[in-house]
Write a protein that holds these residues in place. Structure first.
Motif, PDB file in Angstrom:
ATOM      1  N   ASP A  85      -0.274  -5.306  33.888  1.00 25.40           N
ATOM      2  CA  ASP A  85      -0.914  -5.536  32.577  1.00 25.40           C
ATOM      3  C   ASP A  85      -2.407  -5.827  32.713  1.00 25.40           C
ATOM      4  OD1 ASP A  85       1.729  -5.604  31.896  1.00 25.40           O
ATOM      5  OD2 ASP A  85       1.696  -7.581  30.956  1.00 25.40           O
TER       6      ASP A  85
ATOM      7  N   ASP B 189      -0.579 -11.905  33.214  1.00 25.40           N
ATOM      8  CA  ASP B 189       0.654 -12.519  33.704  1.00 25.40           C
ATOM      9  C   ASP B 189       0.377 -13.567  34.779  1.00 25.40           C
ATOM     10  OD1 ASP B 189       2.033 -11.098  31.863  1.00 25.40           O
ATOM     11  OD2 ASP B 189       3.044  -9.749  33.256  1.00 25.40           O
TER      12      ASP B 189
ATOM     13  N   ASP C 290      -2.238 -15.357  34.878  1.00 25.35           N
ATOM     14  CA  ASP C 290      -2.778 -16.509  34.151  1.00 25.35           C
ATOM     15  C   ASP C 290      -1.687 -17.240  33.373  1.00 25.35           C
ATOM     16  OD1 ASP C 290      -5.195 -15.870  35.216  1.00 25.35           O
ATOM     17  OD2 ASP C 290      -5.998 -14.931  33.407  1.00 25.35           O
TER      18      ASP C 290
ATOM     19  N   TRP D  63     -11.122  -6.806  20.359  1.00 27.43           N
ATOM     20  CA  TRP D  63      -9.693  -6.554  20.095  1.00 27.43           C
ATOM     21  C   TRP D  63      -8.771  -7.386  20.975  1.00 27.43           C
ATOM     22  CZ3 TRP D  63      -6.570  -4.430  23.976  1.00 27.43           C
ATOM     23  CH2 TRP D  63      -7.227  -3.827  25.054  1.00 27.43           C
TER      24      TRP D  63
HETATM   25  N1  FO1 Z   1      -1.658 -10.898  23.407  1.00 26.37           N
HETATM   26  C1  FO1 Z   1      -1.861 -10.516  22.136  1.00 26.37           C
HETATM   27  O1  FO1 Z   1      -0.912 -10.178  21.434  1.00 26.37           O
HETATM   28  N2  FO1 Z   1      -3.145 -10.471  21.608  1.00 26.37           N
HETATM   29  C2  FO1 Z   1      -4.238 -10.837  22.316  1.00 26.37           C
HETATM   30  O2  FO1 Z   1      -5.352 -10.777  21.815  1.00 26.37           O
HETATM   31  C3  FO1 Z   1      -4.030 -11.297  23.673  1.00 26.37           C
HETATM   32  C4  FO1 Z   1      -5.078 -11.745  24.457  1.00 26.37           C
HETATM   33  C5  FO1 Z   1      -4.802 -12.244  25.735  1.00 26.37           C
HETATM   34  C6  FO1 Z   1      -5.834 -12.793  26.506  1.00 26.37           C
HETATM   35  C7  FO1 Z   1      -5.580 -13.294  27.760  1.00 26.37           C
HETATM   36  C8  FO1 Z   1      -4.268 -13.283  28.257  1.00 26.37           C
HETATM   37  O3  FO1 Z   1      -4.016 -13.787  29.480  1.00 26.37           O
HETATM   38  C9  FO1 Z   1      -3.229 -12.746  27.510  1.00 26.37           C
HETATM   39  C10 FO1 Z   1      -3.477 -12.230  26.244  1.00 26.37           C
HETATM   40  N3  FO1 Z   1      -2.442 -11.722  25.470  1.00 26.37           N
HETATM   41  C11 FO1 Z   1      -2.695 -11.299  24.179  1.00 26.37           C
HETATM   42  C12 FO1 Z   1      -1.074 -11.624  25.996  1.00 26.37           C
HETATM   43  C13 FO1 Z   1      -0.816 -10.303  26.741  1.00 26.37           C
HETATM   44  O4  FO1 Z   1      -1.265  -9.188  26.038  1.00 26.37           O
HETATM   45  C14 FO1 Z   1       0.665  -9.923  26.941  1.00 26.37           C
HETATM   46  O5  FO1 Z   1       1.525 -10.693  26.203  1.00 26.37           O
HETATM   47  C15 FO1 Z   1       1.040  -9.914  28.383  1.00 26.37           C
HETATM   48  O6  FO1 Z   1       0.246  -9.029  29.113  1.00 26.37           O
HETATM   49  C16 FO1 Z   1       2.516  -9.532  28.575  1.00 26.37           C
HETATM   50  O7  FO1 Z   1       3.037 -10.354  29.530  1.00 26.37           O
END
Ligand code: FO1
Length: 314
Positions: A38, A50, A52, A90
């Motif tokens: 991801d 993930d 983090d 975004w």
């Molecule tokens: N998930 C979202 O739905 N919207 C976001 O803007 C978003 C920002 C984000 C920033 C840092 C981070 O560590 C995770 C973030 N996530 C965000 C979660 C991420 O997209 C996913 O849920 C994971 O990659 C799936 O495990």
């Protein structure tokens, strides 16, 4: 309780579960191997959602309601960015979270590997268990989708966050996985593990990339393996597994999720809501199956779940 536990982890579900696992396994005996499919590069920063998530959950800094990012977060920098260019904002990077990306990016630019940068962040936040990226080599989860009649090749975060998972997914690919090497310590930890635990994470895009790193699937399969179903009552508790499992031929159920790990599992844990599937799971998978509360509303539930999972294979 077992010594030498390796957990395979994605984001939210893994984070919640790991808070329970650390309550029953000494930190020096726990290694968490984390999905990096991801990961993305934004504004010149390397972001590893993930890694983090797992780190923040184990540091007790995670936002339980949002699932990702830091608790007590502010988004001042993001608001300023949005004012400058709405299109650039975004992906929501919080002010506290930004510190992690700044440190990591600086370390990587200075020649550190992702494992080394991760160790610095994990240590800096006072987290005791070992947290390893699945690989120091770039592996990128890409989705072939049909968007308004157009075929697109999207980064996972473009599909999930930028476009709100509205596109029909045709295929899931882990770009770079074939040439990726497991990060230092990953294979060694798996090979000496008493137990490998597959966290209740998305089997397609969270655990899938980890097992796609050459050498990892056979290494895991050679150890006692217990998994926890991320599907409860026919739905994921978080995320988009219900949309991606059918793409790779998996039924969206607590039994279907286990089939993602065919040939690997010794035991599987399903939620009480899926008690009616336990016999079918035993029959089809040929593994031990436990039924318990898997909806981790707090750390106590997570700890009880971790104990149940480990008891099945130790
Ligand atoms: N998930 C979202 O739905 N919207 C976001 O803007 C978003 C920002 C984000 C920033 C840092 C981070 O560590 C995770 C973030 N996530 C965000 C979660 C991420 O997209 C996913 O849920 C994971 O990659 C799936 O495990």
């Amino acid at each position: 309780v077992a010594a030498g536990v390796v957990a395979l982890a994605g984001g939210v579900g893994a984070g919640k579960f790991l808070r329970g696992l650390v309550a029953v396994v000494p930190p020096e005996d726990l290694t968490v191997v984390v999905n990096t499919g991801d990961d993305l590069e934004l504004h010149g920063l390397r972001i590893c959602p993930d890694l983090d998530s797992v780190t923040y959950w184990l540091a007790d800094l995670a936002d339980r309601d949002r699932g990702w990012g830091r608790r007590d977060e502010r988004f001042v920098a993001l608001d300023e960015l949005r004012a400058l260019d709405p299109e650039a904002a975004w992906f929501a990077l919080g002010d506290r979270d930004l510190a992690t990306h700044l440190l990591r990016t600086g370390l990587l630019d200075g020649g550190a590997t992702l494992s080394e940068a991760t160790a610095r962040i994990v240590h800096g936040l006072g987290v005791a268990p070992t947290i390893l990226p699945m690989s120091d080599d770039r592996v990128e989860t890409r989705l072939d989708v049909v968007a308004d009649g157009l075929e697109l090749d999207l980064h996972f975060q473009e599909y999930w966050v930028r476009r709100g998972a509205r596109d029909e997914v045709k295929a899931v690919r882990f770009l770079g996985a074939d040439a990726a090497r497991p990060a230092p310590g990953v294979l060694e930890a798996v090979e000496r593990a008493d137990v490998v635990v597959v966290c209740p994470s998305n089997p397609v895009v969270s655990i899938g990339p980890i097992l796609a790193v050459p050498g990892l699937r056979p290494a895991v399969a050679s150890r006692p393996v217990v998994g926890i179903s991320p599907i409860v009552g026919g739905r994921p508790l978080a995320g988009m597994a219900d949309r991606l499992m059918p793409v790779v031929g998996l039924e969206v159920s607590a039994v279907g999720a286990a089939h993602a790990y065919d040939g690997m599992l010794d035991a599987w844990v399903v939620d009480g809501a899926d008690a009616g599937l336990a016999d079918r799971a035993r029959r089809e998978l040929g593994v031990a199956v436990a039924v318990t509360d898997t909806v981790m509303t707090d750390d106590e539930v997570a700890a009880a779940l971790a104990r149940t999972a480990l008891d099945l294979v130790t």
